[in-house]
Design a protein around this motif. Sequence first.
Motif, PDB file in Angstrom:
ATOM      1  N   LEU A  65       0.846  -1.199   0.000  1.00  0.00           N
ATOM      2  CA  LEU A  65       0.000   0.000   0.000  1.00  0.00           C
ATOM      3  C   LEU A  65       0.877   1.244   0.000  1.00  0.00           C
ATOM      4  O   LEU A  65       0.684   2.152  -0.805  1.00  0.00           O
ATOM      5  N   ALA A  66       1.866   1.259   0.886  1.00  0.00           N
ATOM      6  CA  ALA A  66       2.726   2.433   1.045  1.00  0.00           C
ATOM      7  C   ALA A  66       3.638   2.664  -0.145  1.00  0.00           C
ATOM      8  O   ALA A  66       3.822   3.805  -0.580  1.00  0.00           O
ATOM      9  N   TYR A  67       4.228   1.601  -0.668  1.00  0.00           N
ATOM     10  CA  TYR A  67       5.270   1.757  -1.680  1.00  0.00           C
ATOM     11  C   TYR A  67       4.834   1.470  -3.112  1.00  0.00           C
ATOM     12  O   TYR A  67       5.580   1.787  -4.043  1.00  0.00           O
ATOM     13  N   LYS A  68       3.660   0.899  -3.302  1.00  0.00           N
ATOM     14  CA  LYS A  68       3.191   0.613  -4.666  1.00  0.00           C
ATOM     15  C   LYS A  68       1.841   1.259  -4.950  1.00  0.00           C
ATOM     16  O   LYS A  68       1.701   2.038  -5.886  1.00  0.00           O
ATOM     17  N   ASP A  69       0.841   0.920  -4.140  1.00  0.00           N
ATOM     18  CA  ASP A  69      -0.521   1.368  -4.418  1.00  0.00           C
ATOM     19  C   ASP A  69      -0.663   2.881  -4.406  1.00  0.00           C
ATOM     20  O   ASP A  69      -1.259   3.458  -5.320  1.00  0.00           O
ATOM     21  N   LEU A  70      -0.138   3.537  -3.386  1.00  0.00           N
ATOM     22  CA  LEU A  70      -0.276   5.000  -3.306  1.00  0.00           C
ATOM     23  C   LEU A  70       0.476   5.682  -4.446  1.00  0.00           C
ATOM     24  O   LEU A  70       0.049   6.730  -4.933  1.00  0.00           O
ATOM     25  N   GLU A  71       1.570   5.071  -4.873  1.00  0.00           N
ATOM     26  CA  GLU A  71       2.321   5.602  -6.025  1.00  0.00           C
ATOM     27  C   GLU A  71       1.499   5.445  -7.302  1.00  0.00           C
ATOM     28  O   GLU A  71       1.370   6.385  -8.083  1.00  0.00           O
ATOM     29  N   GLU A  72       0.918   4.258  -7.498  1.00  0.00           N
ATOM     30  CA  GLU A  72       0.080   4.013  -8.685  1.00  0.00           C
ATOM     31  C   GLU A  72      -1.118   4.948  -8.725  1.00  0.00           C
ATOM     32  O   GLU A  72      -1.529   5.391  -9.788  1.00  0.00           O
ATOM     33  N   LEU A  73      -1.682   5.235  -7.548  1.00  0.00           N
ATOM     34  CA  LEU A  73      -2.845   6.123  -7.468  1.00  0.00           C
ATOM     35  C   LEU A  73      -2.448   7.588  -7.544  1.00  0.00           C
ATOM     36  O   LEU A  73      -3.291   8.467  -7.503  1.00  0.00           O
ATOM     37  N   GLN A  74      -1.149   7.843  -7.639  1.00  0.00           N
ATOM     38  CA  GLN A  74      -0.586   9.186  -7.776  1.00  0.00           C
ATOM     39  C   GLN A  74      -0.951  10.104  -6.613  1.00  0.00           C
ATOM     40  O   GLN A  74      -1.279  11.275  -6.792  1.00  0.00           O
ATOM     41  N   PHE A  75      -0.884   9.550  -5.399  1.00  0.00           N
ATOM     42  CA  PHE A  75      -1.103  10.363  -4.205  1.00  0.00           C
ATOM     43  C   PHE A  75       0.010  11.392  -4.100  1.00  0.00           C
ATOM     44  O   PHE A  75       1.168  11.079  -4.321  1.00  0.00           O
ATOM     45  N   ASP A  76      -0.351  12.605  -3.759  1.00  0.00           N
ATOM     46  CA  ASP A  76       0.626  13.675  -3.540  1.00  0.00           C
ATOM     47  C   ASP A  76       1.182  13.516  -2.128  1.00  0.00           C
ATOM     48  O   ASP A  76       0.441  13.572  -1.144  1.00  0.00           O
ATOM     49  N   ARG A  77       2.478  13.320  -2.022  1.00  0.00           N
ATOM     50  CA  ARG A  77       3.106  13.089  -0.725  1.00  0.00           C
ATOM     51  C   ARG A  77       2.947  14.270   0.231  1.00  0.00           C
ATOM     52  O   ARG A  77       3.040  14.124   1.430  1.00  0.00           O
ATOM     53  N   ILE A  96       0.801   2.707   8.946  1.00  0.00           N
ATOM     54  CA  ILE A  96       1.050   4.143   9.048  1.00  0.00           C
ATOM     55  C   ILE A  96       2.546   4.432   9.028  1.00  0.00           C
ATOM     56  O   ILE A  96       2.996   5.374   8.363  1.00  0.00           O
ATOM     57  N   THR A  97       3.322   3.612   9.702  1.00  0.00           N
ATOM     58  CA  THR A  97       4.782   3.774   9.677  1.00  0.00           C
ATOM     59  C   THR A  97       5.318   3.590   8.258  1.00  0.00           C
ATOM     60  O   THR A  97       6.163   4.372   7.807  1.00  0.00           O
ATOM     61  N   ALA A  98       4.829   2.590   7.551  1.00  0.00           N
ATOM     62  CA  ALA A  98       5.285   2.348   6.177  1.00  0.00           C
ATOM     63  C   ALA A  98       4.931   3.522   5.271  1.00  0.00           C
ATOM     64  O   ALA A  98       5.753   3.971   4.459  1.00  0.00           O
ATOM     65  N   VAL A  99       3.715   4.036   5.397  1.00  0.00           N
ATOM     66  CA  VAL A  99       3.288   5.180   4.570  1.00  0.00           C
ATOM     67  C   VAL A  99       4.151   6.398   4.888  1.00  0.00           C
ATOM     68  O   VAL A  99       4.593   7.115   3.988  1.00  0.00           O
ATOM     69  N   LYS A 100       4.408   6.619   6.174  1.00  0.00           N
ATOM     70  CA  LYS A 100       5.294   7.724   6.580  1.00  0.00           C
ATOM     71  C   LYS A 100       6.690   7.554   5.994  1.00  0.00           C
ATOM     72  O   LYS A 100       7.275   8.498   5.462  1.00  0.00           O
ATOM     73  N   ASN A 101       7.229   6.351   6.118  1.00  0.00           N
ATOM     74  CA  ASN A 101       8.573   6.074   5.611  1.00  0.00           C
ATOM     75  C   ASN A 101       8.660   6.184   4.094  1.00  0.00           C
ATOM     76  O   ASN A 101       9.735   6.438   3.557  1.00  0.00           O
ATOM     77  N   ALA A 102       7.536   6.028   3.416  1.00  0.00           N
ATOM     78  CA  ALA A 102       7.494   6.184   1.960  1.00  0.00           C
ATOM     79  C   ALA A 102       7.431   7.662   1.565  1.00  0.00           C
ATOM     80  O   ALA A 102       7.394   7.992   0.379  1.00  0.00           O
ATOM     81  N   GLY A 103       7.415   8.543   2.562  1.00  0.00           N
ATOM     82  CA  GLY A 103       7.500   9.977   2.285  1.00  0.00           C
ATOM     83  C   GLY A 103       6.188  10.728   2.301  1.00  0.00           C
ATOM     84  O   GLY A 103       6.133  11.891   1.908  1.00  0.00           O
ATOM     85  N   PHE A 104       5.115  10.101   2.774  1.00  0.00           N
ATOM     86  CA  PHE A 104       3.821  10.771   2.804  1.00  0.00           C
ATOM     87  C   PHE A 104       3.637  11.520   4.117  1.00  0.00           C
ATOM     88  O   PHE A 104       4.163  11.131   5.151  1.00  0.00           O
ATOM     89  N   ASN A 105       2.873  12.609   4.062  1.00  0.00           N
ATOM     90  CA  ASN A 105       2.639  13.486   5.208  1.00  0.00           C
ATOM     91  C   ASN A 105       1.454  12.954   6.020  1.00  0.00           C
ATOM     92  O   ASN A 105       0.342  13.468   5.937  1.00  0.00           O
ATOM     93  N   VAL A 106       1.693  11.896   6.766  1.00  0.00           N
ATOM     94  CA  VAL A 106       0.637  11.233   7.534  1.00  0.00           C
ATOM     95  C   VAL A 106       1.021  11.203   9.009  1.00  0.00           C
ATOM     96  O   VAL A 106       2.195  11.066   9.346  1.00  0.00           O
TER      97      VAL A 106
END
Length: 122
Positions: A65-77, A96-106
């Motif tokens: 979810l953090a490293y593939k899906d959100l990128e494919e969905l073009q979420f703005d970090r 949540i930790t993975a999403v944060k570590n992927a550079g998202f503002n969560v």
Amino acid sequence: MGTEFSVHHSRKFIVCRVTEEITAPVARQVALGIEQFSEKTGIKPRLVDVREAMNTSSISGNYDLAYKDLEELQFDRANKAAVLVGADDSSHDFAITAVKNAGFNVRQFTDEAAAIAWLEED
């Protein structure tokens, strides 16, 4: 799907309330719904309320979810996302930790007022 979308009365952020078990496919559908609702309303910050939704996705599902899906969905970090979890629920911690570590503002919150205050900061 047990997901509801609305605009907060302040009109400063959208609210996504999830009331069903979060598996990897559900997480992807919720993310897609959030992005579509955000585009429709033009409001980028979001509050994701998962206090009634246990995350049962695998470690690899949360990672994807953090490293593939959100990128494919073009979420703005840069878009702010506050995730509101139950005080005794640690099932969302890795995701949540993975999403944060992927550079998202969560950020994760157990206090709704604190989550809202963070989203409404300029």
